[in-house]
Design a protein around this motif. Structure first.
Motif, PDB file in Angstrom:
ATOM      1  N   ALA A   1      23.982  45.875  34.846  1.00  0.00           N
ATOM      2  CA  ALA A   1      23.710  44.432  35.357  1.00  0.00           C
ATOM      3  C   ALA A   1      24.413  43.203  34.920  1.00  0.00           C
ATOM      4  O   ALA A   1      24.689  42.326  35.537  1.00  0.00           O
ATOM      5  N   VAL A   2      25.176  43.241  33.696  1.00  0.00           N
ATOM      6  CA  VAL A   2      26.055  42.384  33.125  1.00  0.00           C
ATOM      7  C   VAL A   2      27.477  42.392  34.188  1.00  0.00           C
ATOM      8  O   VAL A   2      27.924  41.231  34.546  1.00  0.00           O
ATOM      9  N   TYR A   3      27.742  43.439  34.352  1.00  0.00           N
ATOM     10  CA  TYR A   3      28.894  43.831  35.233  1.00  0.00           C
ATOM     11  C   TYR A   3      28.613  43.135  36.918  1.00  0.00           C
ATOM     12  O   TYR A   3      29.191  42.692  37.506  1.00  0.00           O
ATOM     13  N   ARG A   4      27.323  43.483  37.070  1.00  0.00           N
ATOM     14  CA  ARG A   4      26.931  42.950  38.477  1.00  0.00           C
ATOM     15  C   ARG A   4      26.865  41.312  38.361  1.00  0.00           C
ATOM     16  O   ARG A   4      27.220  40.620  39.322  1.00  0.00           O
ATOM     17  N   ASP A   5      26.473  40.897  37.326  1.00  0.00           N
ATOM     18  CA  ASP A   5      26.257  39.329  37.250  1.00  0.00           C
ATOM     19  C   ASP A   5      28.077  38.811  37.317  1.00  0.00           C
ATOM     20  O   ASP A   5      28.298  37.757  37.813  1.00  0.00           O
ATOM     21  N   GLN A   6      28.833  39.526  36.775  1.00  0.00           N
ATOM     22  CA  GLN A   6      30.342  39.271  36.549  1.00  0.00           C
ATOM     23  C   GLN A   6      30.936  39.299  37.911  1.00  0.00           C
ATOM     24  O   GLN A   6      31.782  38.715  38.363  1.00  0.00           O
ATOM     25  N   ILE A   7      30.626  40.430  38.778  1.00  0.00           N
ATOM     26  CA  ILE A   7      30.915  40.432  40.218  1.00  0.00           C
ATOM     27  C   ILE A   7      30.633  39.242  41.035  1.00  0.00           C
ATOM     28  O   ILE A   7      31.267  38.673  41.807  1.00  0.00           O
ATOM     29  N   THR A   8      29.282  38.969  40.860  1.00  0.00           N
ATOM     30  CA  THR A   8      28.547  37.872  41.493  1.00  0.00           C
ATOM     31  C   THR A   8      29.238  36.470  41.013  1.00  0.00           C
ATOM     32  O   THR A   8      29.811  35.597  42.048  1.00  0.00           O
ATOM     33  N   ALA A   9      29.667  36.231  39.693  1.00  0.00           N
ATOM     34  CA  ALA A   9      30.390  35.001  39.556  1.00  0.00           C
ATOM     35  C   ALA A   9      31.890  34.945  39.939  1.00  0.00           C
ATOM     36  O   ALA A   9      32.525  34.007  40.458  1.00  0.00           O
ATOM     37  N   LEU A  10      32.368  36.310  39.881  1.00  0.00           N
ATOM     38  CA  LEU A  10      33.750  36.190  40.720  1.00  0.00           C
ATOM     39  C   LEU A  10      33.627  35.745  41.977  1.00  0.00           C
ATOM     40  O   LEU A  10      34.607  35.196  42.543  1.00  0.00           O
ATOM     41  N   ARG A  11      32.765  36.399  42.780  1.00  0.00           N
ATOM     42  CA  ARG A  11      32.687  36.138  44.398  1.00  0.00           C
ATOM     43  C   ARG A  11      32.621  34.569  44.371  1.00  0.00           C
ATOM     44  O   ARG A  11      33.191  34.088  45.330  1.00  0.00           O
TER      45      ARG A  11
END
Length: 612
Positions: free
Chosen positions: A232-242
């Motif tokens: 979930a942390v990586y998922r949030d980072q992907i979201t932030a990156l986008r």
């Protein structure tokens, strides 16, 4: 003399009723057409509505609202884009009710120093005198800090002041919580540090595919290991990156140009013009040309370009004009305008990248501003009066209903019924009918079933009946509707068929009456415009219902409903965004960044996920 548009007081109720909920910018004007205020909003409907609430406004806002005579909106791809556009418009137009900034130093940047063993990242605002690279501008300080925070967590490049960095003897707290790689005490080699710095630079320049793939791999690995919290942390980072990567289209490219398009509906047209100077949108304006011939958008645009630029000041005319439609007389217009200005002017329509996005913004603004004009209370009153005269009615009709049928080659047939009164669309009274038990493609039977169900129920519930009933179709559909009403003992509804004519071009409709008479209204007749508006709304409502019924039959996930999106593309979408919820939030530009998703496919996915 009939009142002109400038004489009509601003009708906030009807304006807000049809205002979009998308992000964008609103411009408020007084009766003289002078700008009063420019504002931005994440949700235009909610923000503009706040100006017209009954209480809670301060004295300044009340003074502003009293002077408002019209409002124009420009839809933006995101709230951040709206903020940048707002800033540009305030700077160029200097509205009296806005806080005016003194110079260009209001936008913040991210600064990356150069010439050091361990360069730093920093928040920067002001003159660019330091040696290094500047990334931006960003729409606000919060966006810069969010980006710096993300980069700090991802790469650990130092962000401390040089004075602090040079006097460290042991690593700080940021190193202990994995937010810094500890260059101050050489916890990382220069080679590894500069590798992280290069990744940071690529990210800030929008070239972050490598970073994205790394995060995706980590998320999948954590998920495979059942470490869902880490995933979930990586998922949030992907979201932030986008979110941080989102392209800015308000400021892009370079040069000076006017971006113009037209939108027509129900006999009226709106031409919207974006003024782009030095790669920045500095203003916009909507025009509502009178058109007695119900011309196409391209024809309206051609006439507007000729009128607007021939004889125009050379200083005010940019060297490039981008149009929403390819004009048959483009070459001659280009030659005539260039000759009148004694310098070359290029007219184009087939554009891509940021120019295409500017064109999409202009088209959406034209659509929204025309929609607001169509639903203006004074405009509706004029149209109802014209319709009363055209139909020789003793009284103005207080309630009008219209039916339409939609299906795909006879399947999933849906009938729609829309309702209008003097205040416009009465959407709470709209109804759809899923047609069953008929031969596929039998529009007569579908019309019979829909009208029977509609008016049987209205009679049972003692609900009001319309004074005028329009049927989108020819004499066959009209006769079927009349026979149903006769069976139900309803004799006091004026029932009229709307036949589109051979060319099916707006303005060429024929009104068919149950007594055999036919009537053709001129293309610029206000009553015909009302009929077109009601007919088009019935068609839209039927089409939407048909699509919804078709999609409900596919008992699969949301993405599986979209044609062309197979297992591989679904997997890439979920990988890229980290979950379905983030896919739903993405715009079409974001979707094109996914491996295997073309621009057309991105538009199809976005439309499918956001259809009404």
């Amino acid at each position: 003399m009939a009142p002109t548009r400038a004489d009509i007081a601003f009708d906030s109720e009807s304006f807000l009723k049809n205002l979009t909920k998308q992000p964008g910018v609103y411009q408020m004007y007084d009766q003289a057409g002078d700008i009063l205020y420019v504002g931005k909003a994440k949700n235009l409907k909610n923000r503009v509505s706040s100006y017209f609430r009954s209480s809670g406004l301060n004295a300044k806002t009340q003074a502003l609202v009293k002077r408002i005579h019209s409002i124009e909106i420009t839809v933006a791809p995101s709230e951040a884009e709206a903020l940048v556009l707002e800033h540009n418009l305030i700077k160029s137009q200097k509205p009296p009710f806005n806080i005016l900034l003194r110079d260009d130093k209001s936008f913040p940047y991210i600064f990356m120093s150069e010439g050091e063993d361990y360069p730093r990242l920093a928040f920067h605002r002001g003159a660019k005198r330091k040696k290094g690279k500047y990334f931006g501008p960003f729409p606000n300080a919060g966006a810069v800090r969010d980006s710096l925070n993300f980069l700090q967590k991802t790469f650990g490049v130092r962000q401390c002041e040089d004075s602090v960095y040079q006097n460290r003897t042991r690593p700080c707290l940021l190193y202990q919580i994995n937010r810094c790689s500890g260059p101050c005490v050489e916890k990382i080699s220069q080679e590894d540090y500069h590798s992280d710095l290069e990744n940071t630079r690529l990210f800030l320049e929008g070239k972050s595919d490598q970073l994205h793939q790394r995060l995706v791999q980590k998320m999948e690995k954590a998920s495979d290991n059942l470490n869902f919290e880490k995933a979930a942390v990586y998922r949030d980072q992907i979201t932030a990156l986008r979110q941080v990567q989102a392209q800015q289209v308000i400021e892009a490219g370079g040069g000076n140009m006017d971006v113009i398009t037209a939108y027509s509906e129900a006999g009226l047209s709106c031409v919207h013009l974006l003024y782009v100077r030095h790669g920045r949108i500095i203003g916009s304006k909507s025009y509502f040309p009178k058109d007695k011939l119900s011309s196409s958008e391209a024809e309206v645009l051609s006439a507007f370009v000729a009128h607007h630029y021939l004889g125009h000041s050379a200083m005010d005319t940019p060297p490039n004009i981008v149009l929403g439609y390819d004009l048959e007389d483009r070459t001659s217009l280009e030659e005539a305008i260039s000759k009148s200005l004694d310098r070359p002017v290029k007219i184009t329509s087939n554009v891509r990248t940021y120019k295409a996005k500017w064109l999409a913004m202009a088209n959406e603004a034209a659509r929204q501003n025309l929609k607001n004009l169509l639903n203006n209370r004074q405009t509706l009153l004029d149209r109802f009066e014209s319709l009363q005269d055209a139909l020789d009615l003793d009284d103005m009709p207080g309630r009008i209903e219209c039916f339409d049928i939609s299906h795909s080659s006879g399947e999933n047939t849906v009938a729609s019924c829309v309702v209008f009164d003097i205040n416009g669309a009465v959407k709470s009274d709209y109804r759809r009918f899923n047609i069953e038990g008929i031969t596929g493609g039998d529009d007569y039977a579908a019309m019979k079933q829909a009208i029977t169900r509609r008016y049987t129920r209205l009679q049972k519930e003692a609900k009001p009946l319309p004074e005028v009933l329009f049927i989108d179709g020819g004499r066959g559909q009209l006769n079927m509707a009349k026979s149903v009403l006769d069976e139900l003992g309803i004799a006091d509804i004026l029932t009229i068929g709307i036949a589109k004519g051979v060319t099916r071009k707006p303005g060429m409709e024929t009104l068919i009456f149950t007594d055999g008479q036919e009537k053709h209204l001129e293309g610029d007749h206000s009553g015909l415009h009302l009929i077109q508006q009601i007919r088009d709304e019935a068609h839209r409502f039927a089409i939407t219902g048909h699509k919804q019924q078709r999609d409900r039959k596919r008992k699969t996930s949301t993405l599986e409903q979209i044609p062309g999106v197979g297992a591989k593309r679904r997997r890439e979408l979920l990988k890229h965004f980290g979950g379905l919820q983030e896919v739903m939030k993405a715009n079409a530009d974001d979707l094109t960044k996914v491996n295997g998703i073309s621009k057309k496919m991105a538009m199809d996915i976005y439309s499918a996920l956001h259809s009404e």
